[in-house]
Design a protein around this motif. Structure first.
Motif, short mmCIF file in Angstrom:
data_model
loop_
_atom_site.label_atom_id
_atom_site.label_comp_id
_atom_site.label_asym_id
_atom_site.label_seq_id
_atom_site.Cartn_x
_atom_site.Cartn_y
_atom_site.Cartn_z
N LEU A 63 7.25 9.86 4.22
CA LEU A 63 6.61 8.97 3.36
C LEU A 63 5.35 7.84 4.60
N THR A 64 5.93 7.53 5.53
CA THR A 64 5.13 7.38 6.97
C THR A 64 3.85 7.92 7.21
N ILE A 65 4.06 8.96 7.14
CA ILE A 65 3.14 9.76 6.86
C ILE A 65 2.04 9.76 6.07
N ARG A 66 2.71 10.55 4.87
CA ARG A 66 1.79 9.60 3.37
C ARG A 66 1.34 8.73 3.47
N ILE A 67 1.76 7.47 3.98
CA ILE A 67 1.11 5.80 3.67
C ILE A 67 -0.05 5.41 4.81
N TRP A 68 0.23 6.66 5.73
CA TRP A 68 -0.70 6.61 6.96
C TRP A 68 -1.62 7.46 6.76
N LYS A 69 -1.61 8.92 5.99
CA LYS A 69 -2.81 9.55 5.97
C LYS A 69 -3.46 9.03 4.59
N ASP A 70 -3.00 8.03 3.55
CA ASP A 70 -3.82 7.72 2.60
C ASP A 70 -4.26 5.81 2.82
N ASN A 71 -3.64 5.30 3.64
CA ASN A 71 -4.35 4.03 4.08
C ASN A 71 -4.91 4.51 5.34
N PRO A 72 -6.54 5.05 5.51
CA PRO A 72 -6.91 5.00 6.26
C PRO A 72 -7.55 3.44 6.63
N GLU A 73 -7.64 2.08 6.00
CA GLU A 73 -8.30 1.31 6.69
C GLU A 73 -7.49 0.60 6.95
N HIS A 74 -6.60 0.80 7.32
CA HIS A 74 -4.83 0.37 8.06
C HIS A 74 -4.01 1.07 9.40
N LYS A 75 -5.47 1.77 9.53
CA LYS A 75 -5.22 2.90 11.46
C LYS A 75 -5.54 1.47 12.31
N PRO A 76 -5.86 1.36 13.45
CA PRO A 76 -5.89 0.57 14.31
C PRO A 76 -7.23 0.56 14.69
N GLY A 77 -8.30 -0.33 15.09
CA GLY A 77 -9.60 0.00 15.68
C GLY A 77 -10.40 0.12 14.06
N LYS A 78 -9.63 0.14 13.83
CA LYS A 78 -10.36 -0.13 11.45
C LYS A 78 -10.36 -1.41 11.51
N SER A 79 -11.66 -2.89 10.75
CA SER A 79 -11.71 -3.58 10.26
C SER A 79 -10.05 -4.11 8.82
#
Length: 166
Positions: free
Chosen positions: A149-165
């Motif tokens: 689930l964490t992997i999927r949320i990480w992959k499917d929500n790129p705007e929530h990764k560090p460095g993105k506004s």
């Protein structure tokens, strides 16, 4: 006479960090988590407190069994209970990383390390107390789902990764 107090203490201990993690991050769940893209197989929010109550109780009681079989905090207990303590710390760290810091990348690193330590804990406990190791199996299963689930949320929500506004 005092053994029941140890049993209760070990069994309750995992709940302390779990409750604290929920309490500190509870406002982030409806405000932020609900807006994330999640897979269709993501469990309902209502499942999580029930699942973690069962899992923490089983893991806590299992830690008591191992501690008791090793005669308390002996030198033999350093590795099996050290692995347990380390995985418990990473378990408790996940909600503040994921919900509090909203750092999906660090939450992913945390849960991958947690997986390794939890498997190591179960393997080390198996030689000491098979019931204790078996009590960790539901936890390992849940962690497998939570990792996916964490992997999927990480992959499917790129705007929530560090460095993105945000």
């Amino acid at each position: 006479g005092r053994m029941w107090a140890y049993t209760v203490g070990f069994t309750v201990l995992p709940h302390v960090g779990g409750f604290l993690g929920w309490f500190l991050n509870r406002k982030e769940i409806p405000a932020w988590y609900e807006k994330l893209k999640k897979p269709s197989w993501c469990p309902s929010r209502r499942v999580f407190p029930v699942a973690w109550t069962v899992l923490y109780t089983g893991m806590g009681y299992a830690s008591y069994l191992v501690w008791n079989d090793l005669g308390g905090c002996s030198s033999k207990a350093i590795v099996p209970l050290g692995l347990y303590g380390a995985q418990l710390a990473l378990n408790w760290a996940w909600p503040p990383l994921f919900f509090g810091a909203r750092n999906l990348s660090m939450a992913l690193v945390d849960i991958l390390l947690l997986d390794g330590l939890a498997i190591g804990t179960a393997c080390s406990w198996y030689r000491i107390n098979r019931v204790a190791a078996l009590l960790l199996l539901p936890y390992l299963g849940w962690l497998a789902m939570a990792t996916c689930l964490t992997i999927r949320i990480w992959k499917d929500n790129p705007e929530h990764k560090p460095g993105k506004s945000d």
